[in-house]
Design a protein around this motif. Structure first.
Motif, PDB file in Angstrom:
ATOM      1  N   SER A  64       0.810  -1.217   0.000  1.00 32.07           N
ATOM      2  CA  SER A  64       0.000   0.000   0.000  1.00 32.07           C
ATOM      3  C   SER A  64       0.844   1.268   0.000  1.00 32.07           C
ATOM      4  CB  SER A  64      -0.939   0.015   1.219  1.00 32.07           C
ATOM      5  OG  SER A  64      -0.194   0.048   2.418  1.00 32.07           O
ATOM      6  N   THR A  65       2.161   1.130  -0.109  1.00 34.30           N
ATOM      7  CA  THR A  65       3.033   2.300  -0.172  1.00 34.30           C
ATOM      8  C   THR A  65       3.944   2.222  -1.402  1.00 34.30           C
ATOM      9  OG1 THR A  65       4.604   1.167   1.292  1.00 34.30           O
ATOM     10  CG2 THR A  65       3.050   2.685   2.317  1.00 34.30           C
ATOM     11  N   PRO A  66       3.355   2.166  -2.604  1.00 31.95           N
ATOM     12  CA  PRO A  66       4.191   2.093  -3.805  1.00 31.95           C
ATOM     13  C   PRO A  66       4.736   3.464  -4.176  1.00 31.95           C
ATOM     14  CG  PRO A  66       1.884   2.139  -4.425  1.00 31.95           C
ATOM     15  CD  PRO A  66       1.919   2.142  -2.919  1.00 31.95           C
ATOM     16  N   VAL A  67       5.963   3.491  -4.647  1.00 27.39           N
ATOM     17  CA  VAL A  67       6.553   4.735  -5.150  1.00 27.39           C
ATOM     18  C   VAL A  67       6.488   4.701  -6.675  1.00 27.39           C
ATOM     19  CG1 VAL A  67       8.607   6.171  -5.266  1.00 27.39           C
ATOM     20  CG2 VAL A  67       8.073   4.937  -3.158  1.00 27.39           C
ATOM     21  N   VAL A  68       5.835   5.717  -7.252  1.00 28.02           N
ATOM     22  CA  VAL A  68       5.603   5.763  -8.695  1.00 28.02           C
ATOM     23  C   VAL A  68       6.520   6.811  -9.325  1.00 28.02           C
ATOM     24  CG1 VAL A  68       3.894   6.094 -10.511  1.00 28.02           C
ATOM     25  CG2 VAL A  68       3.204   5.117  -8.301  1.00 28.02           C
ATOM     26  N   ARG A  69       7.183   6.454 -10.411  1.00 25.82           N
ATOM     27  CA  ARG A  69       8.034   7.400 -11.141  1.00 25.82           C
ATOM     28  C   ARG A  69       7.167   8.143 -12.154  1.00 25.82           C
ATOM     29  NH1 ARG A  69      10.938   6.933 -16.000  1.00 25.82           N
ATOM     30  NH2 ARG A  69      12.821   8.228 -16.122  1.00 25.82           N
ATOM     31  N   LEU A  70       6.922   9.435 -11.888  1.00 31.35           N
ATOM     32  CA  LEU A  70       6.074  10.231 -12.772  1.00 31.35           C
ATOM     33  C   LEU A  70       6.854  10.814 -13.948  1.00 31.35           C
ATOM     34  CD1 LEU A  70       3.930  12.231 -10.197  1.00 31.35           C
ATOM     35  CD2 LEU A  70       3.348  10.095 -11.350  1.00 31.35           C
TER      36      LEU A  70
END
Length: 292
Positions: free
Chosen positions: A162-168
């Motif tokens: 529930s804590t994904p880091v997304v590369r925008l």
């Protein structure tokens, strides 16, 4: 003369072993243990035979003292069975019933063995109840410990998922948070974010709290810890997802994040692009007949 319940019980389970074991298996079958499909009858019978044999040997060597060395094998077997049932999704009732279902077959065998000997029957029944109750408590203790371990592991896995880091974009990361932010989860969030900052060489991290139900003083402190840690790694943070209700609550509580905040992630992303010297422009439509 007072009858020795342990001796009566040992004589009964030795002389009437086959009948007791068959009745025990039948009782487990009738209780619905096999109907769940989690365990096959052959496996159930193997477990029952092993437990019964070790139980009889323990009675022979140490009487009713379940803490004695002779009971170690049967306790280990029951512990393994309980852990297996916890992982397979058995209910506490099913797990406890594996041992408790042995009572009635032994009571019936005691009546056959003692006949009209009322004192011997009473002593045997008392001994049976005492020793099987202790064994049943052991199975439940192992079962509950195993279930707690499973629940704890699942909770940790859910927290990590529930804590994904997304590369925008190059150098821009987003961390969408969903659910309550407590001390334990803050540690996971911080570790995940910092690792992503190092791997992506990120300049800006957007922490989106749209999915956080409430933001109070404690949650604000957790957010500030995360922001401070990110800054130490050389990345600025922007907090997005500040809803009107949350804004009012924070003002009422006197909470100050001391960090750039935006209502939506889109707004925060626009700020991040400007800070990194980028902008998004609309592509002009090509005239009719020209290749797009």
């Amino acid at each position: 003369m007072t009858m020795d319940g342990a001796e009566v019980l040992l004589r009964t389970v030795t002389e009437d072993a086959t009948a007791i074991l068959d009745e025990w298996i039948a009782a487990l079958r009738q209780s619905g243990t096999l109907q769940s499909g989690r365990i096959r009858e052959a496996e159930l019978r193997t477990q029952a035979e092993a437990v019964f044999t070790q139980f009889r040997e323990a009675l022979s060597s140490d009487g009713l003292d379940t803490t004695a060395k002779g009971f170690a094998p049967v306790l280990d077997t029951l512990g393994d069975a309980s852990r297996s049932r916890a992982l397979q999704g058995f209910t506490p009732t099913d797990t406890a019933n594996f041992v408790l279902a042995l009572k009635e077959p032994i009571f019936a065998a005691l009546r056959r063995t003692c006949g009209l000997d009322a004192s011997g029957l009473a002593a045997g029944v008392s001994a049976t109840g005492a020793v099987l109750d202790r064994l049943s408590l052991h199975t439940m203790e192992v079962y509950m410990a195993s279930r707690e371990a499973v629940i704890g592991r699942q909770g940790q896995e859910i927290t990590e998922l529930s804590t994904p880091v997304v590369r925008l974009w190059d150098g821009i990361l987003a961390l969408p948070l969903i659910g309550t932010l407590d001390s334990a989860r803050t540690g996971v969030v911080m570790e995940t974010l910092l690792q992503a900052i190092v791997e992506e060489e990120a300049e800006i991290a957007i922490i989106d709290i749209t999915g956080v139900p409430t933001v109070d003083t404690l949650v604000a402190q957790h957010l500030l810890k995360t922001v401070a840690a990110a800054r130490l790694m050389g990345a600025d943070c922007i907090v997005s997802g500040i809803r009107p209700q949350i804004a009012q609550t924070m003002v009422h509580l006197g909470v100050e994040l001391n960090v750039v905040s935006k209502a939506t992630m889109a707004d925060a992303f626009a700020v991040a692009l400007r800070r990194t010297g980028r902008k998004v422009v609309r592509r002009q439509a090509a005239p009719d007949g020209e290749r797009r």
